[in-house]
Design a protein around this motif. Structure first.
Motif, PDB file in Angstrom:
ATOM      1  N   GLN A   3       3.703  20.255  60.184  1.00  0.00           N
ATOM      2  CA  GLN A   3       4.451  21.375  59.638  1.00  0.00           C
ATOM      3  C   GLN A   3       3.614  22.073  58.582  1.00  0.00           C
ATOM      4  O   GLN A   3       2.903  21.424  57.807  1.00  0.00           O
ATOM      5  CB  GLN A   3       5.775  20.921  59.031  1.00  0.00           C
ATOM      6  N   LEU A   4       3.696  23.393  58.556  1.00  0.00           N
ATOM      7  CA  LEU A   4       2.974  24.221  57.608  1.00  0.00           C
ATOM      8  C   LEU A   4       3.976  25.098  56.880  1.00  0.00           C
ATOM      9  O   LEU A   4       4.673  25.890  57.511  1.00  0.00           O
ATOM     10  CB  LEU A   4       1.939  25.091  58.322  1.00  0.00           C
ATOM     11  N   ALA A  23       2.198  23.533  51.739  1.00  0.00           N
ATOM     12  CA  ALA A  23       2.607  22.142  51.885  1.00  0.00           C
ATOM     13  C   ALA A  23       2.539  21.789  53.359  1.00  0.00           C
ATOM     14  O   ALA A  23       3.225  22.404  54.170  1.00  0.00           O
ATOM     15  CB  ALA A  23       4.008  21.932  51.337  1.00  0.00           C
ATOM     16  N   ALA A  24       1.731  20.833  53.684  1.00  0.00           N
ATOM     17  CA  ALA A  24       1.500  20.473  55.069  1.00  0.00           C
ATOM     18  C   ALA A  24       1.803  19.003  55.292  1.00  0.00           C
ATOM     19  O   ALA A  24       1.740  18.191  54.367  1.00  0.00           O
ATOM     20  CB  ALA A  24       0.061  20.776  55.481  1.00  0.00           C
ATOM     21  N   ALA A  74      -4.076  14.147  47.871  1.00  0.00           N
ATOM     22  CA  ALA A  74      -3.021  13.183  47.586  1.00  0.00           C
ATOM     23  C   ALA A  74      -1.639  13.786  47.769  1.00  0.00           C
ATOM     24  O   ALA A  74      -0.685  13.065  48.082  1.00  0.00           O
ATOM     25  CB  ALA A  74      -3.177  12.633  46.176  1.00  0.00           C
ATOM     26  N   ARG A  75      -1.513  15.100  47.573  1.00  0.00           N
ATOM     27  CA  ARG A  75      -0.223  15.771  47.695  1.00  0.00           C
ATOM     28  C   ARG A  75      -0.114  16.577  48.983  1.00  0.00           C
ATOM     29  O   ARG A  75       0.879  17.284  49.184  1.00  0.00           O
ATOM     30  CB  ARG A  75       0.024  16.676  46.493  1.00  0.00           C
ATOM     31  N   ASP A  76      -1.106  16.492  49.857  1.00  0.00           N
ATOM     32  CA  ASP A  76      -1.108  17.221  51.128  1.00  0.00           C
ATOM     33  C   ASP A  76      -0.841  18.708  50.906  1.00  0.00           C
ATOM     34  O   ASP A  76      -0.026  19.324  51.601  1.00  0.00           O
ATOM     35  CB  ASP A  76      -0.075  16.635  52.088  1.00  0.00           C
ATOM     36  N   THR A  77      -1.533  19.280  49.939  1.00  0.00           N
ATOM     37  CA  THR A  77      -1.301  20.669  49.562  1.00  0.00           C
ATOM     38  C   THR A  77      -2.629  21.401  49.421  1.00  0.00           C
ATOM     39  O   THR A  77      -3.588  20.849  48.867  1.00  0.00           O
ATOM     40  CB  THR A  77      -0.521  20.760  48.244  1.00  0.00           C
ATOM     41  N   VAL A  92       0.236  39.142  55.376  1.00  0.00           N
ATOM     42  CA  VAL A  92       0.911  37.860  55.447  1.00  0.00           C
ATOM     43  C   VAL A  92      -0.170  36.787  55.455  1.00  0.00           C
ATOM     44  O   VAL A  92      -1.113  36.855  56.249  1.00  0.00           O
ATOM     45  CB  VAL A  92       1.810  37.744  56.688  1.00  0.00           C
ATOM     46  N   TYR A  93      -0.040  35.817  54.577  1.00  0.00           N
ATOM     47  CA  TYR A  93      -1.028  34.760  54.426  1.00  0.00           C
ATOM     48  C   TYR A  93      -0.522  33.466  55.040  1.00  0.00           C
ATOM     49  O   TYR A  93       0.629  33.074  54.838  1.00  0.00           O
ATOM     50  CB  TYR A  93      -1.359  34.548  52.949  1.00  0.00           C
ATOM     51  N   TYR A  94      -1.390  32.806  55.782  1.00  0.00           N
ATOM     52  CA  TYR A  94      -1.072  31.574  56.479  1.00  0.00           C
ATOM     53  C   TYR A  94      -2.112  30.507  56.164  1.00  0.00           C
ATOM     54  O   TYR A  94      -3.289  30.822  55.990  1.00  0.00           O
ATOM     55  CB  TYR A  94      -1.092  31.772  57.999  1.00  0.00           C
TER      56      TYR A  94
END
Length: 114
Positions: A3-4, A23-24, A74-77, A92-94
């Protein structure tokens, strides 16, 4: 399942700053390289910044010196600090892996006014 979830966009005046977050799921951080892409109206989606697991970064010329990509494994960010924004940054940023996966998150809209 990967998930993104992008966040942090908004309306900002020219010269202003924004910090985008992605957040992934943990699985995307298994990839060596992560990136921020953007798509402006009438333009194709383009990679603007990338960062490897070890911290090596790349930038497209229009954002070099103004944008900084970083990651917190560590935070998957993954983050994109955007300074000195101009109307050309409106898009739009992805976030995604590099090379990109076959799907995208919802993106986050960045609008820079004159």
């Amino acid at each position: 399942q990967v998930q993104l979830v992008e966040s942090g966009g908004g309306l900002v005046q020219a010269g202003g700053s924004l910090r985008l977050s992605c957040a992934a799921s943990g699985s995307i951080f298994s990839f060596v390289v992560l990136g921020w892409y953007r798509q402006a109206p009438g333009k194709e989606r383009e990679l603007v910044a990338s960062i490897s697991r070890g911290g090596t970064t790349t930038y497209k010329d229009p954002v070099r010196g103004r944008f900084t990509i970083s990651r917190d494994n560590a935070r998957d960010t993954v983050y994109l600090q955007m300074n000195s924004l101009n109307p050309g940054d409106t898009a739009v940023y992805y976030c995604n892996a590099v090379p990109q996966l076959s799907f995208w998150g919802q993106g986050t809209q960045v609008t820079v006014s004159s």
